[in-house]
Design an enzyme around this catalytic site. Structure first.
Site, short mmCIF file in Angstrom:
data_model
loop_
_atom_site.label_atom_id
_atom_site.label_comp_id
_atom_site.label_asym_id
_atom_site.label_seq_id
_atom_site.Cartn_x
_atom_site.Cartn_y
_atom_site.Cartn_z
N GLU A 11 -3.09 0.41 -4.22
CA GLU A 11 -2.49 -0.85 -3.78
C GLU A 11 -1.75 -1.44 -4.98
O GLU A 11 -2.30 -1.49 -6.09
CB GLU A 11 -3.57 -1.82 -3.30
CG GLU A 11 -3.04 -2.99 -2.50
CD GLU A 11 -2.90 -2.71 -1.02
OE1 GLU A 11 -2.51 -3.62 -0.28
OE2 GLU A 11 -3.18 -1.56 -0.61
N CYS A 40 0.82 -1.21 0.00
CA CYS A 40 0.00 0.00 0.00
C CYS A 40 0.86 1.26 0.00
O CYS A 40 0.32 2.36 0.07
CB CYS A 40 -0.94 0.00 1.21
SG CYS A 40 -0.09 -0.06 2.80
#
Length: 396
Positions: free
Chosen positions: A388, A318
């Site tokens: 992500e 992330c």
């Protein structure tokens, strides 16, 4: 606030042209009628591997090598239309307070929490939301997250479903057709639909088979390992949050998954022993790592590089910054020592780039570095700058 659902929801994207047509129809329609673009629950009991990922791909026809007839949504058709998701089947609310911050002491805290509970329950009832858990976490200090051992209790006078000595206020959710119990402190992706697409990509990149040992590093409640468990011989998950590992074991049991082992401990402390115990039992080894924003500890990077049986690694991140730094070590040339103070060492220490590592690594045997071969970005956090990233690393 965390929500749980009793079924998966994976809506088809709404093209900008369809959204504009719906808006025009709504403007011309009689009052009280709806002309919203129809959404479809497309996952419905199909396996994770069968999800039609191409329907969510975004292509840029102006990019080099992109053909006009390629699958996916054209960049010009991307819209901000939000799909109407079903209401949650459970809602958990956790409030964090400083126990030393109330002038009136514990009595004032108790009175204010009871008043807040009444307000929250009234608001939830007005919206038709099933508020199943009200929790309070006590933490003094400044941080973006309380430590895992911060006291966590139900609101005064509140009973919490499923509570025991180590488990307070869990909720249930469904991800990729698998049911998960999630503790308040356990990591769990908030965008379930996009996460199903992400895990589909992880499975395709992993290249697993019925002989594979899947190592799930920073496994949380076991989501990645459990969604791929039917495709492999065994799954070994590692996480340092005790309640998350307890969830992972329960989640395997309630879904009838019997080929999983979950280890509670910091990956930098248990990684080498896990590899030594489990890797020799299987003919094919692959790993998926999904670390927090700070990235992987350098001891984990060292263990991955030193394991000669590991030829394929899927890195879920992330934080592009820590991913680049970790991948730089995994794909960098062999160094007998990682000198103190280098960028590589700071990248691999606990807590990210701004904290020095606690000790220097011992010398390593020569290893083959990995190479990045595939990468995808997923918009798990709409209306923010964050994405992500899933990267496949391979070596000979």
């Amino acid at each position: 606030v965390r929500e749980g659902h009793s079924e998966s929801f994976l809506p088809l994207p709404v093209p900008a042209s369809a959204a504009a047509a719906a808006a025009a129809a709504a403007a011309a329609a009689a009052p009280g009628t709806s002309s919203e673009p129809q959404q479809a629950r497309v996952l419905g009991h199909c396996s994770l591997a069968d999800v039609p990922v191409d329907k969510w791909l975004v292509r840029n026809p102006d990019a080099p090598g992109v053909e006009e007839n390629e699958s996916g949504l054209a960049l010009s058709e991307v819209t901000e239309v939000e799909p109407q998701a079903p209401k949650p089947s459970s809602v958990l609310v956790m409030v964090q307070i400083d126990p030393n911050g109330a002038p009136g002491g514990p009595d004032q805290i108790r009175q204010q929490l009871m008043a807040l509970a009444a307000a929250l329950r009234a608001a939830a009832a007005a919206q038709g939301l099933p508020l199943t858990s009200l929790l309070v976490q006590y933490h003094s200090g400044v941080a973006n997250a309380a430590p895992a051992n911060a006291p966590l209790t139900p609101f005064p006078g509140e009973a919490t479903e499923g509570a025991d000595a180590k488990q307070v206020g869990s909720f249930s959710d469904v991800l990729c057709e698998i049911k998960f119990r999630v503790s308040p402190m356990a990591f769990f992706q908030v965008n379930a639909g996009a996460t199903c697409l992400l895990y589909n990509a992880v499975g395709r990149m992993a290249g697993v088979n019925p002989n594979t040992l899947l190592l799930d590093v920073c496994c949380g409640t076991g989501t990645i390992g459990l969604t791929l468990a039917k495709q492999v011989a065994a799954v070994v998950g590692i996480d340092n949050v005790e309640s998350a590992i307890a969830d992972a074991r329960v989640n395997a049991e309630i879904n009838g998954i019997t080929n999983t082992t979950f280890v509670c401990g910091a990956a930098e402390h248990v990684m080498e022993s896990v590899l030594e115990e489990h890797a020799p039992k299987h003919s094919h080894l692959m790993a998926v790592v999904d670390p927090p924003r700070a990235g992987l500890h350098r001891n984990v990077l060292r263990a991955l590089l030193a394991c000669k049986e590991l030829k394929r690694l899927v890195f879920v991140s992330c934080n592009p910054d820590s991913l680049v730094l970790n991948a730089g070590i995994l794909c960098g040339r062999y160094l007998r020592d990682w000198p103190v103070g280098t960028r590589n060492e700071r990248a691999g220490g606990r807590g990210g780039r701004n904290k020095p590592p606690p000790e220097q690594l011992p010398p390593m045997e020569p290893y083959n570095p990995f190479k990045p071969t595939q990468v995808l970005a997923f918009d798990l956090f709409p209306h923010t700058k964050h994405v992500e990233i899933v990267m496949l690393l391979e070596r000979e």
